[in-house]
Design a protein around this motif. Structure first.
Motif, PDB file in Angstrom:
ATOM      1  N   ILE A   1       1.470  39.935  -4.648  1.00 22.00           N
ATOM      2  CA  ILE A   1       2.030  39.568  -5.966  1.00 22.00           C
ATOM      3  C   ILE A   1       3.514  39.875  -6.112  1.00 22.00           C
ATOM      4  O   ILE A   1       4.114  39.563  -7.135  1.00 22.00           O
ATOM      5  CB  ILE A   1       1.254  40.236  -7.137  1.00 22.00           C
ATOM      6  CG1 ILE A   1       1.273  41.762  -7.027  1.00 22.00           C
ATOM      7  CG2 ILE A   1      -0.175  39.743  -7.195  1.00 22.00           C
ATOM      8  CD1 ILE A   1       0.729  42.445  -8.279  1.00 22.00           C
TER       9      ILE A   1
ATOM     10  N   TYR B   1       8.690  41.559 -17.622  1.00 22.51           N
ATOM     11  CA  TYR B   1       7.610  42.051 -16.758  1.00 22.51           C
ATOM     12  C   TYR B   1       8.092  42.448 -15.355  1.00 22.51           C
ATOM     13  O   TYR B   1       8.809  41.692 -14.713  1.00 22.51           O
ATOM     14  CB  TYR B   1       6.577  40.921 -16.666  1.00 22.51           C
ATOM     15  CG  TYR B   1       5.440  41.128 -15.711  1.00 22.51           C
ATOM     16  CD1 TYR B   1       4.600  42.232 -15.805  1.00 22.51           C
ATOM     17  CD2 TYR B   1       5.195  40.191 -14.711  1.00 22.51           C
ATOM     18  CE1 TYR B   1       3.544  42.393 -14.920  1.00 22.51           C
ATOM     19  CE2 TYR B   1       4.136  40.340 -13.836  1.00 22.51           C
ATOM     20  CZ  TYR B   1       3.312  41.449 -13.940  1.00 22.51           C
ATOM     21  OH  TYR B   1       2.283  41.603 -13.072  1.00 22.51           O
TER      22      TYR B   1
ATOM     23  N   LEU C   1      -5.713  41.429  -8.249  1.00 19.56           N
ATOM     24  CA  LEU C   1      -4.295  41.642  -8.563  1.00 19.56           C
ATOM     25  C   LEU C   1      -3.615  40.346  -8.978  1.00 19.56           C
ATOM     26  O   LEU C   1      -2.809  40.325  -9.912  1.00 19.56           O
ATOM     27  CB  LEU C   1      -3.563  42.204  -7.342  1.00 19.56           C
ATOM     28  CG  LEU C   1      -3.784  43.680  -7.028  1.00 19.56           C
ATOM     29  CD1 LEU C   1      -3.084  44.039  -5.721  1.00 19.56           C
ATOM     30  CD2 LEU C   1      -3.280  44.551  -8.168  1.00 19.56           C
TER      31      LEU C   1
ATOM     32  N   ASP D   1      -1.778  39.839 -12.440  1.00 20.75           N
ATOM     33  CA  ASP D   1      -0.361  39.456 -12.384  1.00 20.75           C
ATOM     34  C   ASP D   1      -0.099  38.205 -13.222  1.00 20.75           C
ATOM     35  O   ASP D   1       0.848  38.138 -14.005  1.00 20.75           O
ATOM     36  CB  ASP D   1       0.007  39.228 -10.911  1.00 20.75           C
ATOM     37  CG  ASP D   1       1.472  38.873 -10.738  1.00 20.75           C
ATOM     38  OD1 ASP D   1       2.318  39.543 -11.358  1.00 20.75           O
ATOM     39  OD2 ASP D   1       1.770  37.926  -9.988  1.00 20.75           O
ATOM     40  N   ARG D   2      -0.983  37.233 -13.052  1.00 22.38           N
ATOM     41  CA  ARG D   2      -0.821  35.962 -13.760  1.00 22.38           C
ATOM     42  C   ARG D   2      -0.891  36.195 -15.276  1.00 22.38           C
ATOM     43  O   ARG D   2      -0.042  35.721 -16.041  1.00 22.38           O
ATOM     44  CB  ARG D   2      -1.945  35.021 -13.310  1.00 22.38           C
ATOM     45  CG  ARG D   2      -1.665  33.562 -13.487  1.00 22.38           C
ATOM     46  CD  ARG D   2      -2.701  32.703 -12.770  1.00 22.38           C
ATOM     47  NE  ARG D   2      -4.077  33.012 -13.148  1.00 22.38           N
ATOM     48  CZ  ARG D   2      -5.007  33.484 -12.326  1.00 22.38           C
ATOM     49  NH1 ARG D   2      -4.717  33.729 -11.064  1.00 22.38           N
ATOM     50  NH2 ARG D   2      -6.232  33.727 -12.746  1.00 22.38           N
TER      51      ARG D   2
ATOM     52  N   THR E   1      -3.453  50.509 -12.974  1.00 21.62           N
ATOM     53  CA  THR E   1      -4.390  49.592 -12.318  1.00 21.62           C
ATOM     54  C   THR E   1      -5.248  50.390 -11.342  1.00 21.62           C
ATOM     55  O   THR E   1      -4.887  51.494 -10.958  1.00 21.62           O
ATOM     56  CB  THR E   1      -3.663  48.493 -11.504  1.00 21.62           C
ATOM     57  OG1 THR E   1      -2.859  49.114 -10.492  1.00 21.62           O
ATOM     58  CG2 THR E   1      -2.803  47.607 -12.382  1.00 21.62           C
TER      59      THR E   1
ATOM     60  N   LYS F   1       6.861  44.828 -11.611  1.00 27.89           N
ATOM     61  CA  LYS F   1       5.786  45.494 -10.883  1.00 27.89           C
ATOM     62  C   LYS F   1       6.328  46.686 -10.112  1.00 27.89           C
ATOM     63  O   LYS F   1       7.280  46.568  -9.348  1.00 27.89           O
ATOM     64  CB  LYS F   1       5.115  44.503  -9.940  1.00 27.89           C
ATOM     65  CG  LYS F   1       4.277  43.496 -10.705  1.00 27.89           C
ATOM     66  CD  LYS F   1       4.065  42.209  -9.951  1.00 27.89           C
ATOM     67  CE  LYS F   1       5.180  41.221 -10.211  1.00 27.89           C
ATOM     68  NZ  LYS F   1       4.929  39.909  -9.620  1.00 27.89           N
TER      69      LYS F   1
ATOM     70  N   SER G   1       1.997  38.529 -16.608  1.00 21.89           N
ATOM     71  CA  SER G   1       3.257  37.802 -16.594  1.00 21.89           C
ATOM     72  C   SER G   1       3.314  36.791 -17.744  1.00 21.89           C
ATOM     73  O   SER G   1       4.322  36.662 -18.440  1.00 21.89           O
ATOM     74  CB  SER G   1       3.409  37.131 -15.225  1.00 21.89           C
ATOM     75  OG  SER G   1       4.314  36.090 -15.300  1.00 21.89           O
TER      76      SER G   1
END
Ligand SMILES: Nc1nc2c(ncn2[C@@H]2O[C@H](COP(=O)(O)OP(=O)(O)OP(=O)(O)O)[C@@H](O)[C@H]2O)c(=O)[nH]1
Ligand SMILES: [Mg+2]
Length: 292
Positions: free
Chosen positions: A234, A209, A193, A197-198, A179, A211, A201
């Motif tokens: 997040i 998933y 972000l 993330d949404r 990223t 991070k 995921s």
């Protein structure tokens, strides 16, 4: 084994002198200087002074032992958990220049050699700069791994969505997505972000998933603030501390574990693919403070 660079002043302090009242003041200063943060340093030196007085601790070994016990209790160390029976998706986060892209290559190399990850796909989710896409593509070909990339300026969430979809279709074991980490406009970064993330995921199989935040050990106390921003935005599951070979301090691990509750997984020990080590809390404390 020891990580030789870190904790220089702290180690010297424990070599040097009598363990009197002045020692604890110097210890507090040295802990702050080692990037442990004012709050942790003050709390620890006060508690340790009290314990030394109450329990009659006098020798280097006793005081060092007591300090290590206190520090050890607050450290969180855990390798990135991976499942062997389905896809794993790692989204790699961090501000500009901390070592994200290099760390992705090191992780791929390490997880393939040590954790049974054979079918790995890299995703060039840093679409901000053409050079970032190129860098990951080169690392991918050096590792013999496929890279999913689009043109510079593409929507990073869309690139990552495509990357995960492609991995699902090709029966991959591991996706590692890069990223961009621009923090000059925090609001925009957090918004971007949150979208990545949404989408990452929702596109990942259930439980796949995670991070991973990369921090630069040479940025010291500022890395606590960075971890706070990403964790709040997040949520962060694991940390890799890059450039651990390039600092004489290294104490920021302690406030990050204590205040944010995030575990450290690996440390970066150089620029080469092999320069990644599992974060071992005992090696860490011996390196930071000197062996007892
Ligand atoms: N000494 C040392 N250098 C490192 C380590 N990890 C990364 N670097 C160097 O740090 C520099 C930045 O690394 P990148 O991987 O490009 O960092 P990045 O976070 O992807 O940077 P941007 O994409 O620009 O945000 C490079 O020169 C790397 O070789 C490490 O563990 N030790
Ligand atoms: Mg990069």
């Amino acid at each position: 084994m020891a990580w030789k660079g870190i904790g220089r002043r702290l180690r010297e302090l424990f070599q040097a002198r009598d363990f009197d009242g002045e020692f604890f003041q110097e210890l507090e200063d040295a802990m702050i200087e080692a990037d442990m943060g004012v709050r942790v340093a003050t709390e620890l030196s006060t508690a340790l002074r009290e314990q030394a007085r109450k329990d009659g601790l006098r020798s280097r070994q006793e005081i060092l032992g007591a300090l290590k016990t206190r520090l050890r209790g607050g450290l969180l160390a855990r390798e990135i958990p991976l499942r062997t029976d389905g896809l794993n998706v790692l989204l790699v986060l961090g501000v500009n220049g901390v070592g994200k892209t290099t760390t992705i290559a090191k992780l791929a190399h390490y997880l393939r050699a040590n954790r049974g990850m054979e079918r790995i796909l890299l995703v060039a989710g840093d679409t901000f700069r053409a050079a970032a896409i190129e860098q990951l593509t080169i690392l991918g070909s050096r590792l013999g791994l496929p890279v999913v990339a689009q043109d510079p300026g593409a929507d990073p969430a869309a690139v990552i969505f495509d990357g995960i979809s492609s991995a699902v279709g090709r029966d991959m074991q591991l996706v590692i997505a890069d990223t961009a980490g621009r923090l000059h406009n925090r609001e925009a970064l957090v918004k971007e972000l949150a979208k990545i993330d949404r989408i990452a995921s929702s596109r990942s199989p259930a439980g796949a998933y995670q991070k991973v935040l990369v921090l630069d050990a040479t940025t010291g106390q500022n890395s606590l603030a960075q971890a706070e921003v990403f964790h709040k935005a997040i949520g962060v599951d694991s940390i890799v501390l890059a450039k651990f070979d390039s600092t004489a301090k290294g104490g920021m691990v302690i406030p990050i574990c204590r205040e944010l509750g995030i575990a450290f997984a690996y440390v970066g020990m150089g620029e080469k693919l092999e320069d990644l080590a599992v974060f071992d809390p005992d090696v860490y404390l011996d390196s930071l403070l000197g062996a007892s």
